[in-house]
Write a protein that holds these residues in place. Structure first.
Motif, mmCIF file in Angstrom:
data_model
loop_
_atom_site.group_PDB
_atom_site.id
_atom_site.type_symbol
_atom_site.label_atom_id
_atom_site.label_comp_id
_atom_site.label_asym_id
_atom_site.label_seq_id
_atom_site.Cartn_x
_atom_site.Cartn_y
_atom_site.Cartn_z
ATOM 1 N N ILE A 377 0.848 -1.185 0.000
ATOM 2 C CA ILE A 377 0.000 0.000 0.000
ATOM 3 C C ILE A 377 0.889 1.242 0.000
ATOM 4 N N ILE A 380 -3.157 5.384 2.463
ATOM 5 C CA ILE A 380 -4.598 5.264 2.653
ATOM 6 C C ILE A 380 -5.175 6.623 3.046
ATOM 7 N N VAL A 394 -7.681 3.316 -0.760
ATOM 8 C CA VAL A 394 -6.356 2.702 -0.803
ATOM 9 C C VAL A 394 -5.675 3.012 -2.131
ATOM 10 N N ALA A 396 -2.826 1.577 -3.963
ATOM 11 C CA ALA A 396 -2.097 0.321 -3.836
ATOM 12 C C ALA A 396 -1.046 0.159 -4.934
ATOM 13 N N TYR A 400 -0.555 -5.494 -4.643
ATOM 14 C CA TYR A 400 -1.637 -5.503 -3.644
ATOM 15 C C TYR A 400 -2.583 -6.671 -3.902
ATOM 16 N N ARG A 405 -5.758 -6.625 1.665
ATOM 17 C CA ARG A 405 -7.031 -5.989 1.974
ATOM 18 C C ARG A 405 -7.620 -6.558 3.259
ATOM 19 N N ARG A 425 -11.968 0.709 -0.514
ATOM 20 C CA ARG A 425 -11.997 0.923 -1.958
ATOM 21 C C ARG A 425 -10.588 1.171 -2.480
ATOM 22 N N SER A 426 -10.218 0.477 -3.533
ATOM 23 C CA SER A 426 -8.952 0.746 -4.225
ATOM 24 C C SER A 426 -9.192 1.881 -5.211
ATOM 25 N N THR A 428 -7.313 5.302 -7.672
ATOM 26 C CA THR A 428 -6.099 5.793 -8.345
ATOM 27 C C THR A 428 -5.709 7.183 -7.857
#
Length: 461
Positions: A377, A380, A394, A396, A400, A405, A425-426, A428
């Motif tokens: 990660i 965050i 996140v 990542a 990842y 998670r 939630r991942s 960008t």
């Protein structure tokens, strides 16, 4: 035996010693370094401007030469003059941590920043610097009349004592051979405060070690319950301590209170025994101030620090991101006196908003622990959408996985009750403020209102 194995063994030894009574003596109060550090600080606290300045410059000079031979030092061509080094930001250290190593890693100790920005990084400390830090903390306790070696301490910070959904007592554990009472801040509310008051009275601590938000919650809840306690001294750190909390703690706990400021990077240290009268500890670091705007009749400055005791990592001119105010009329001389601990300032600004609040009105601190020991990660961001919903964004790396998670979710669930829904939630990109900042914790409007209401009505519902 390889260097890597020796370093690993050192880390394992330190962890084992910390669990034993001898840990304080063998590691944090190692007699090879402890008395020497005490003497230096004693002398500097008695010294005037010229002696403090000379000592700091000499110590800095001793550090810059080996730092210049590190990978980072060679990259930026830093020399014996501090001005030849550029300002350093955390992202640079995170991107290439090995470049900041100085000398052998055999007798070093690894640590991690708390991650208050949502992106922790790994720090390497020399054994001497670990001991020096303990000397500084012991001196802070001494300033409020407490002998750190023998004191019975109650702790109210972010330690996970039990499942946050389990509200059956006890809400504490004993440690350090019975000399430490570690209390859960997660379970502290109007329904449980009498249990806390009873065990504190029974334990009769010499000192309370706490985070300001936890101290505030304890004191206001005691006041609302019509209770008063007697704890001779209290030490706070890691968050902004507001004047209202100083006054409430003194009244409710009948204590002498000291607040101190520092970071895991160990690049600056300041303390106060009265609201608005902080001063930097001479001999701890070389402190500079970078202009960061104005505020009426004051100027804002970012604290820039270079540690003077850690010879294992080249954190030269490190930007803390923390701001202070100083009179606009002050010139270079006054700012240097401030850096050397000869003038006071009102306190470090900001970062007291990194908390969450439960539906029951409990303030949850230690949010930076969510990312602890989670791999892959970058950073965050924690968003509290409502009293019952928290979203963790996140950023990542490509490595990842679902396992990472799950670990992140596990850490969050250790802090938060089941009444709060947690979503990961991942993304960008993280959310930014109107000024382009990406705060670690964001409160939506209804959460801000809830926090304002709890402050107005004594902190905890």
């Amino acid at each position: 035996m390889s260097t890597a194995v020796l370093v690993f063994d050192m880390q394992a030894l330190v962890k084992k010693l910390k669990l034993l009574q001898v840990g304080d003596t063998a590691v944090r109060r190692n007699p090879l370094f402890y008395a020497d550090a005490q003497r230096e600080l004693d002398r500097l606290e008695r010294a005037g401007f010229n002696e403090r300045r000379s000592w700091t410059r000499d110590r800095l000079s001793e550090l810059l030469w080996p730092a210049s031979r590190s990978g980072y030092g060679q990259l930026v061509r830093g020399g014996g003059d501090i001005a030849s080094w550029p300002l350093l930001i955390k992202a640079q250290v995170r991107a290439m941590p090995a470049a900041f190593a100085i000398g052998s890693r055999l007798f070093t100790i690894k640590a991690n920043t708390g991650g208050t920005s949502g992106a922790p990084l790994e720090i390497v400390r020399s054994l001497r610097s670990v001991v020096f830090e303990q000397v500084c903390i012991d001196r802070m306790m001494q300033k409020v009349g407490v002998d750190a070696r023998s004191a019975r301490c109650a702790v109210l910070r972010t330690e996970s004592i039990k499942d946050p959904n389990d509200f059956k007592p006890p809400y504490w554990i004993f440690a350090a051979g019975g000399n430490r009472l570690v209390l859960s801040s997660t379970h502290l509310n109007a329904a449980t405060v009498e249990h806390y008051a009873h065990i504190i009275e029974e334990f009769a601590p010499d000192c309370l070690l706490g985070y300001p938000t936890s101290l505030e919650a304890l004191c206001f809840l005691l006041q609302r319950a019509g209770r008063r306690l007697h704890i001779p001294a209290a030490l706070c750190s890691s968050e902004v301590l507001h004047a209202r909390v100083w006054n409430c703690a003194r009244d409710t706990l009948n204590c002498r209170l000291l607040d101190y400021y520092g970071q895991a990077e160990r690049v600056a240290f300041a303390y106060a025994t009265s609201p608005g009268e902080y001063r930097f500890l001479p001999g701890y670091a070389h402190v500079e101030f970078e202009p960061a705007g104005s505020d009426g009749e004051h100027k804002l400055y970012e604290i820039i620090g270079t540690p003077l005791w850690n010879r294992s990592m080249a954190l030269i001119r490190y930007r803390t991101g923390d701001l202070i105010r100083a009179p606009a009329a002050w010139g270079e001389r006054e700012l240097e006196e401030l850096a050397l601990g000869l003038r006071t300032f009102s306190g470090v600004l900001g970062r007291d908003s990194d908390i969450l609040i439960t539906p029951d009105g409990v303030k949850v601190t230690g949010i930076s622990h969510f990312q602890r020991d989670v791999a892959n990660i970058v950073r965050i961001q924690v968003i509290q959408e409502s009293a019952t919903k928290v979203v963790i964004l996140v950023l990542a790396t490509d490595q990842y996985t679902e396992r990472d998670r799950e670990r992140l979710m596990h850490n969050a669930r250790e802090k938060l009750p089941r009444s709060m829904h947690v979503e990961i939630r991942s993304v960008t990109a993280l959310e930014r403020t109107a000024r382009g900042k990406t705060p670690f914790v964001i409160h939506r409007p209804q959460v801000k209102q809830l926090l304002n209401n709890t402050r107005a009505h004594g902190n905890i519902a």
